[in-house]
Design a protein around this motif. Structure first.
Motif, PDB file in Angstrom:
ATOM      1  N   UNK A 113       4.401   1.510   1.530  1.00  0.00           N
ATOM      2  CA  UNK A 113       3.800   0.477   0.678  1.00  0.00           C
ATOM      3  C   UNK A 113       4.751  -0.695   0.489  1.00  0.00           C
ATOM      4  N   UNK A 114       5.987  -0.412   0.156  1.00  0.00           N
ATOM      5  CA  UNK A 114       6.942  -1.491  -0.095  1.00  0.00           C
ATOM      6  C   UNK A 114       7.407  -2.137   1.203  1.00  0.00           C
ATOM      7  N   UNK A 115       7.687  -1.361   2.215  1.00  0.00           N
ATOM      8  CA  UNK A 115       8.340  -1.885   3.409  1.00  0.00           C
ATOM      9  C   UNK A 115       7.383  -2.345   4.499  1.00  0.00           C
ATOM     10  N   UNK A 116       6.219  -1.702   4.608  1.00  0.00           N
ATOM     11  CA  UNK A 116       5.333  -2.001   5.741  1.00  0.00           C
ATOM     12  C   UNK A 116       3.864  -2.019   5.353  1.00  0.00           C
ATOM     13  N   UNK A 117       3.577  -2.108   4.073  1.00  0.00           N
ATOM     14  CA  UNK A 117       2.176  -2.014   3.659  1.00  0.00           C
ATOM     15  C   UNK A 117       1.808  -3.019   2.593  1.00  0.00           C
ATOM     16  N   UNK A 118       1.456  -2.495   1.430  1.00  0.00           N
ATOM     17  CA  UNK A 118       0.853  -3.315   0.378  1.00  0.00           C
ATOM     18  C   UNK A 118       1.664  -4.557   0.032  1.00  0.00           C
ATOM     19  N   UNK A 119       2.960  -4.399  -0.184  1.00  0.00           N
ATOM     20  CA  UNK A 119       3.770  -5.512  -0.693  1.00  0.00           C
ATOM     21  C   UNK A 119       3.902  -6.638   0.330  1.00  0.00           C
ATOM     22  N   UNK A 120       4.401  -6.382   1.550  1.00  0.00           N
ATOM     23  CA  UNK A 120       4.492  -7.491   2.501  1.00  0.00           C
ATOM     24  C   UNK A 120       3.141  -8.049   2.912  1.00  0.00           C
TER      25      UNK A 120
END
Length: 474
Positions: free
Chosen positions: A47-54
């Motif tokens: 989620x943080x590195x390769x999903x929701x956040x970016x």
């Protein structure tokens, strides 16, 4: 391998640091548990590195690009130009900043962090192999498995750096050169990236076997409105497509479709779903089983076959959203800490699509309501008359509420348009479905705001279907 002395016993061990694992560790520590959290890759998970956040970082940029259609009417001159490489750098800075604060907060809460690969020794003990150090042995009263998922790569595709990218690979390195991009898939992720790439300067070809968002229980008006908004951006999903072969050359990637057609693009983005990640956990040693699809089996309290071992998020939830992982973490910590037997209804967790129109929903649609024995009543309010939306030059969309005609209970809701992902939370805050519409009707709202249309939809529903007593308390 050298084995370190066993770490002190913990109340809770969490395997995986994505949104569910992180939430469980933080909430557990805040509620007085001694917690250890284990992550074998990047802190923050997918989620943080390769999903929701970016992805949402890019979505905000895409919405800024789309908004310039109204610049001239607002007295703003000039045109914006998108640069995907610089957009990639921006999301990376955002991710790194969030990750640093994330780790600081765990440290502040005195959560023990271990970077390494965890596997079960039995139902109480874990072994953690660290990259450059000894193997640790951990004992915990409760264990939460939150190891997430990994991208599904369907036949005949093969992930190839710079040519055929999963969405994980998309954020591992700057995007490939070349303007022609094929987005493969019809689910939420593909629907989002098709729009994002189109706004960030790429020529998108969108292909899939299935119709758009087939698994989401959307109303026909919502599905039609999103389809039309995508079409205005030049985006049309070609569904019913079969792929015979894929060939990657130095200059392009060729997609050989069923029926003899061949398409040439510069690179491919696979938005073809994810699979639960359980590899290397040695679940069998703990007595934890998976189902035929690979998801960890669990009961309504999110317990596996072993009552003190829980599974949350993508590794066990077939909806595979960060929202579900967060909600499940909250439910599990409540059960561990206080024995609260809270049964989490996955349909009551918001699901959001960030595309040409934001689309958010929770609960039942009319078909589900009827199947469950309800007689659905619908309340509707459009943003086209909203003073807030008019002032923002963004009037597409609506609020649509579904209630039980006999009891006035809120069965479901759907919001389409700008900020839908923020507004949908208002439908989940009441203590129960029976009082949800009354909570909305008695609330105090900022004016002008988009949230007022939720109030308007609730009031319209009450008046149209004779539910004044239930909603207004008359």
């Amino acid at each position: 391998m050298v084995t370190a002395d066993p770490l002190p016993d913990h109340d809770l061990a969490v395997i995986g640091s994505g949104p569910g694992g992180y939430r469980a560790a933080v909430l557990g520590a805040l509620r007085g548990l001694s917690v250890v959290i284990i992550e074998k890759s990047d802190w923050g998970g997918c989620c943080l590195n390769r999903g929701c956040v970016p992805k949402k970082d890019w979505y905000h940029t895409a919405r800024l690009m789309a908004a310039q259609a109204h610049f001239a009417g607002r007295g703003l001159d000039g045109r914006l130009r998108a640069d995907l490489d610089r957009a990639w750098q921006h999301q990376r800075r955002v991710v790194e900043g969030i990750q640093a604060r994330y780790l600081d907060y765990l440290r502040h809460l005195k959560v023990t962090r271990l970077n390494g690969h965890a596997r079960f020794l039995d139902d109480r003990h874990l072994s953690v192999d660290t990259p450059d150090g000894p193997s640790h042995r951990i004992r915990a009263r409760h264990i939460i498995i939150a190891t997430g998922g990994h991208p599904a790569v369907p036949t005949p595709f093969e992930a190839i750096p710079g040519k055929i990218l999963t969405t994980d690979m998309l954020f591992d390195a700057p995007p490939p050169a070349g303007a022609r991009v094929a987005v493969i898939g019809s689910g939420v992720v593909a629907t989002e990236f098709a729009y994002i790439f189109s706004q960030l300067g790429r020529q998108v070809t969108w292909l899939a076997r299935s119709p758009m968002l087939r698994r989401l229980p959307l109303s026909r008006p919502a599905r039609d409105a999103l389809t039309q908004a995508l079409a205005r951006q030049g985006l049309h999903l070609r569904s019913g497509i079969g792929f015979e072969a894929v060939t990657a050359a130095e200059d392009d990637v060729r997609l050989h479709l069923t029926g003899g057609e061949t398409l040439a693009v510069d690179w491919v983005c696979l938005g073809t779903g994810r699979r639960p990640h359980t590899g290397g956990l040695a679940l069998e040693r703990a007595g934890v089983r998976t189902d035929p699809q690979g998801f960890i089996r669990r009961n309504d309290l999110l317990q596996t076959d072993v009552p003190h071992i829980y599974a949350i998020g993508d590794v066990a939830c077939q909806w595979m959203t960060a929202n579900h992982a967060l909600a499940e973490a909250t439910a599990v910590i409540g059960h561990i800490r206080g024995g609260q037997a809270r049964h989490l209804d996955p349909l009551q967790v918001p699901m959001v699509v960030y595309s040409a129109l934001e689309l958010a929903r929770l609960g039942m649609d009319e078909a589900m309501a009827e199947e469950a024995g309800h007689e659905p009543a619908v309340g509707f309010a459009a943003f086209e008359t909203s003073p807030c939306a008019l002032g923002q030059d963004d009037t597409e969309g609506f609020v649509r509420l579904i209630a039980d005609m006999d009891t006035g209970a809120l069965l479901g809701g759907e919001i389409l348009g700008a900020q839908a992902g923020e507004l949908i939370h208002l439908l989940s805050l009441a203590p129960d479905r029976d009082t949800a519409l009354a909570w909305i009707a008695r609330g105090a709202f900022n004016h002008p705001s988009r949230a007022e249309e939720i109030l308007n939809a609730a009031e319209t529903l009450a008046g149209k279907w004779g539910l004044e007593d239930r909603v207004f308390g008359l």
